[in-house]
Design an enzyme around this catalytic site. Structure first.
Site, PDB file in Angstrom:
ATOM      1  N   VAL A 402       1.360  10.083  84.694  1.00 38.50           N
ATOM      2  CA  VAL A 402       2.736   9.825  84.276  1.00 38.50           C
ATOM      3  C   VAL A 402       3.613   9.436  85.471  1.00 38.50           C
ATOM      4  CG1 VAL A 402       3.378  12.273  84.488  1.00 38.50           C
ATOM      5  CG2 VAL A 402       4.632  10.793  82.915  1.00 38.50           C
ATOM      6  N   HIS A 451      -0.479  -1.531  91.970  1.00 35.65           N
ATOM      7  CA  HIS A 451       0.364  -1.669  90.779  1.00 35.65           C
ATOM      8  C   HIS A 451      -0.235  -2.691  89.808  1.00 35.65           C
ATOM      9  CE1 HIS A 451       4.476  -3.064  88.981  1.00 35.65           C
ATOM     10  NE2 HIS A 451       3.819  -2.266  88.161  1.00 35.65           N
ATOM     11  N   ASN A 454       0.863  -4.468  82.663  1.00 33.64           N
ATOM     12  CA  ASN A 454       0.417  -4.189  81.305  1.00 33.64           C
ATOM     13  C   ASN A 454       0.564  -5.430  80.417  1.00 33.64           C
ATOM     14  OD1 ASN A 454      -0.645  -2.398  79.458  1.00 33.64           O
ATOM     15  ND2 ASN A 454       1.328  -1.584  78.834  1.00 33.64           N
ATOM     16  N   ASN A 501       9.197  -5.964  90.570  1.00 32.75           N
ATOM     17  CA  ASN A 501      10.327  -5.282  89.926  1.00 32.75           C
ATOM     18  C   ASN A 501      11.616  -5.424  90.725  1.00 32.75           C
ATOM     19  OD1 ASN A 501       9.210  -4.380  87.504  1.00 32.75           O
ATOM     20  ND2 ASN A 501       8.264  -2.617  88.497  1.00 32.75           N
TER      21      ASN A 501
END
Length: 723
Positions: A402, A451, A454, A501
């Site tokens: 998580v 990283h 998805n 990001n």
């Protein structure tokens, strides 16, 4: 020996047959300028040799010819049109010379025969191949079209419909399909390829095969009635318009070229092809798409260097944290031959991870990519476990628990104590600083970020994040592992949001400011998708990312870059988050989502959201499309440039590929740096300065101001491939 050059040679075989073999000293054969010149001289030598009765074309490589040398393209395309025209005429004279030889010709193919290689063998009378043969014309994927006679010879050989399908899709046909459509005349066993070629040529020399009739078919006009032509080309144009769209002109131009040349003999048809090729070669789309190909080669070259420099190869891996993401990573590793331990503390998460892997493998099975035996083997190489038993076998461990720094740090610290000093630990995180997580480790030199995006199986990019203490060997080993997984690894330095990001959220900020000023989010999405070319506009993308995820990441970015990214008040993301409208994941965000028959979420606009957004939006105001594009893109572009300036990312090539592979930046624009070069850096600076009053996100980086004054660009016209 009839003729010998660096990349090809011609020797005499028995019974008047000569063999022209492509034998470049490199690992593959390419039709570069040097090889074309050598081919020209070789054909002259053959034509002058009265003892030659037939010609066999062969290759000493596993692939026949992989195509033209794309590293030469941008330099050639930058030349004046007259020089480009001369180059094409020169190449076409060579292939015409091959086609017009006074004896039968045959190509013996194996492996890839693509692009210029395909156009070369189309000029021969016969083509046979083995089961490995793959033949096609991928030029439209580079924003251009065949320029060495492919649009002329292929339709005359296999028919206009089949030719247009192959050319517009940039498709390569495997041996069986090539035989079916008429691209190949026969498929033979690899060890009998040359013997079969000689037998076929001998039959042609003895006039048992009518090679002259075949040649006549390729050099004459297409045999289509007016009605057939109208139906064929109208249908092809409709299909291409639907699939390729307006941003990719090459497929439609190919259809138009074949149509215009349909009633013309070879030489006049080649003039039509040349005219259209030059127009495409001069287009910004071709520069961008060829640039992407070269940048991709650059990334692959860097990965090969890393693999060579790495102290060891990854033979076993482990993923900590199952579920959809962990299952996707485990699947990708196992699929590419690296067995993986998938560990989680919850049985249902392990079940979810294995279900995800099985689902993805079933899709491969349905498409014929793997058989049941291979599927079973891949699944068996994923070991689900509630315990750490076997973790010491892993060379690289991917932590994918998580997105909570305390949980991640605890898991990483725990597993570090169970493995030896050579094991590499990585964290799959999108927002947590790698340097922060490294503080929990005794061997931070063995740790970096990894990283994944998805869905893992579809997204090519993996950001490899270098921490302050990360060793070069750790980077090399993880880059090599990512490449082994079939991914495109790009190394970035640690900072909030890393690269992708970090540059995405200024884009969202520009979108939020537009909404604050009264712009309609559906209109912004429409313009950014249809005109700029993003696969999803910013509102739709936020829904897919998840409003809750974006809300959290936005806070991280604001803390990391308070000058540029701190919010001045409530924004659309805040309003939706507070209303628990999290986007696609719970069926409601900017748009409403319902699941269609295929199980995919389908979006629709609902007025309900307007009341939620009203407090954070200004009075409705209309903006012209260009203003919408400029106000959303300038913050992203500026941030990308700052990342290069600060050394977060090492090169324009890597930045552009990260944007295309990680965010879906429109390929026909080539990435931010290619886009800046295309519109002109001085023009961009002038445009951006119009919006300076909107805040820090719109302030032009000093690097761009300097380049505008100096008149320099990020890519030179003569861009070379990597390494």
């Amino acid at each position: 020996m009839i003729y010998q050059a660096k990349t090809l040679q011609v020797k005499q075989l028995a019974n008047g047959i000569a063999e022209l073999s492509f034998c470049a000293p490199a690992s593959v054969n390419k039709l570069d300028l040097h090889t074309l010149e050598s081919l020209d001289k070789a054909l002259d030598a053959l034509a002058a040799d009265s003892s030659v009765k037939g010609l066999l074309l062969s290759s000493d490589k596993e692939a026949f010819i992989v195509g033209a040398d794309i590293t030469e393209f941008l330099g050639l395309f930058a030349k004046p049109e007259a020089e480009l025209d001369e180059w094409l005429q020169f190449a076409n004279r060579i292939f015409n010379k091959l086609e017009d030889l006074p004896f039968p010709t045959l190509s013996a193919l194996k492996g890839h025969t693509l692009g210029g290689g395909c156009e070369c063998v189309l000029a021969t009378d016969f083509r046979i191949g083995d089961a490995t043969t793959s033949i096609g014309l991928p030029e439209t994927k580079l924003g251009i079209m065949p320029g060495f006679g492919g649009t002329v010879r292929l339709p005359r050989l296999i028919g206009a419909d089949s030719a247009m399908e192959i050319i517009t899709q940039g498709k390569a046909c495997r041996a069986e399909e090539a035989l079916k459509v008429g691209l190949l005349d026969a498929i033979v066993d690899s060890d009998k390829l040359i013997d079969s070629a000689i037998t076929t040529l001998t039959q042609a020399i003895e006039e048992k095969l009518d090679w002259q009739k075949r040649r006549q078919q390729k050099t004459s006009a297409l045999t289509l009635s007016k009605l057939e032509a109208m139906m064929s080309f109208t249908m092809a144009k409709g299909m291409v318009a639907q699939v390729a769209g307006k941003h990719y002109p090459a497929p439609m131009t190919s259809v138009v070229t074949i149509e215009e040349a349909a009633r013309l003999p070879r030489d006049a048809a080649l003039d039509i092809e040349r005219k259209h090729f030059i127009k495409l070669a001069k287009s910004t789309e071709a520069q961008a798409l060829v640039g992407i190909f070269l940048n991709d080669q650059y990334i692959k070259g860097l990965a090969k260097q890393s693999a060579k420099a790495a102290s060891q190869d990854t033979q076993h891996a482990a993923v900590l944290g199952a579920g959809i993401m962990g299952g996707g990573i485990a699947y990708q590793s196992a699929l590419k031959g690296v067995p993986v331990l998938m560990k989680d503390i919850a049985p249902h998460s392990l079940e979810l991870g294995m279900t995800e892997a099985a689902k993805l493998l079933n899709k491969q099975l349905e498409r014929g990519k793997i058989d049941g035996f291979k599927m079973a083997g891949i699944l068996a190489s994923i070991t689900p476990s509630l315990h750490y038993a076997g973790i010491d076998q892993a060379d690289v461990i991917v932590e994918a628990v998580v997105e909570n720094p305390k949980v991640k740090a605890a898991v990483l610290s725990e597993v570090e104590g169970l493995v030896d000093t050579e094991t590499i630990l990585t964290s799959n995180t999108s927002t947590i600083p790698i340097n922060l997580l490294a503080k929990s480790l005794k061997r931070p030199q063995n740790f970096c970020g990894m990283h994944f995006f998805n869905p893992v199986h579809r997204m090519p990019l993996v950001e490899i994040i270098r921490g302050e203490h990360t060793s070069e060997d750790t980077i090399n080993r993880v880059v090599a592992y990512a490449a082994k997984m079939g991914k495109s690894p790009i190394v970035v330095n640690d900072c909030p949001g890393f690269f992708v990001n970090r540059v995405l959220f200024p884009y969202f900020a520009g979108f939020s400011l537009l909404m604050r000023d009264g712009a309609n989010f559906t209109e912004i999405d429409k313009v950014m998708e249809r005109q700029f070319g993003w696969p999803m506009g910013p509102a739709y993308l936020l829904d897919v990312v998840g409003i809750d995820t974006a809300h959290h990441a936005q806070a991280v970015m604001a803390e990391g870059f308070p000058t540029r990214m701190a919010k001045s008040g409530r924004e659309a993301i805040d309003a939706l988050y507070e209303a628990k409208k999290f986007g696609q994941k719970n069926g409601s965000g900017f748009y409403q989502y319902t699941v269609d028959k295929k199980g995919k979420p389908k979006k629709a606009f609902s007025d309900d959201v307007l009341a939620i957004l009203a407090p954070v939006c200004g009075a409705p105001q209309s903006f012209d499309p260009q203003t919408l594009i400029e106000r959303t893109m300038i913050p992203m572009i500026n941030e990308v440039v700052l990342c290069l300036e600060e050394g977060i990312i090492a090169s324009a090539q890597e930045a552009d590929m990260a944007l295309v592979y990680g965010l879906g930046f429109p390929p026909f624009r080539g990435g931010v740096f290619r886009y800046l070069d295309t519109i002109g850096i001085a023009n961009y600076v002038a445009m951006a300065e119009k919006y300076a009053d909107l805040g820090a996100l719109y302030q032009v980086p000093q690097l761009l101001k300097n380049m505008a004054q100096q008149g320099t660009s990020f890519y030179s016209a003569q861009q070379v491939s990597a390494l």
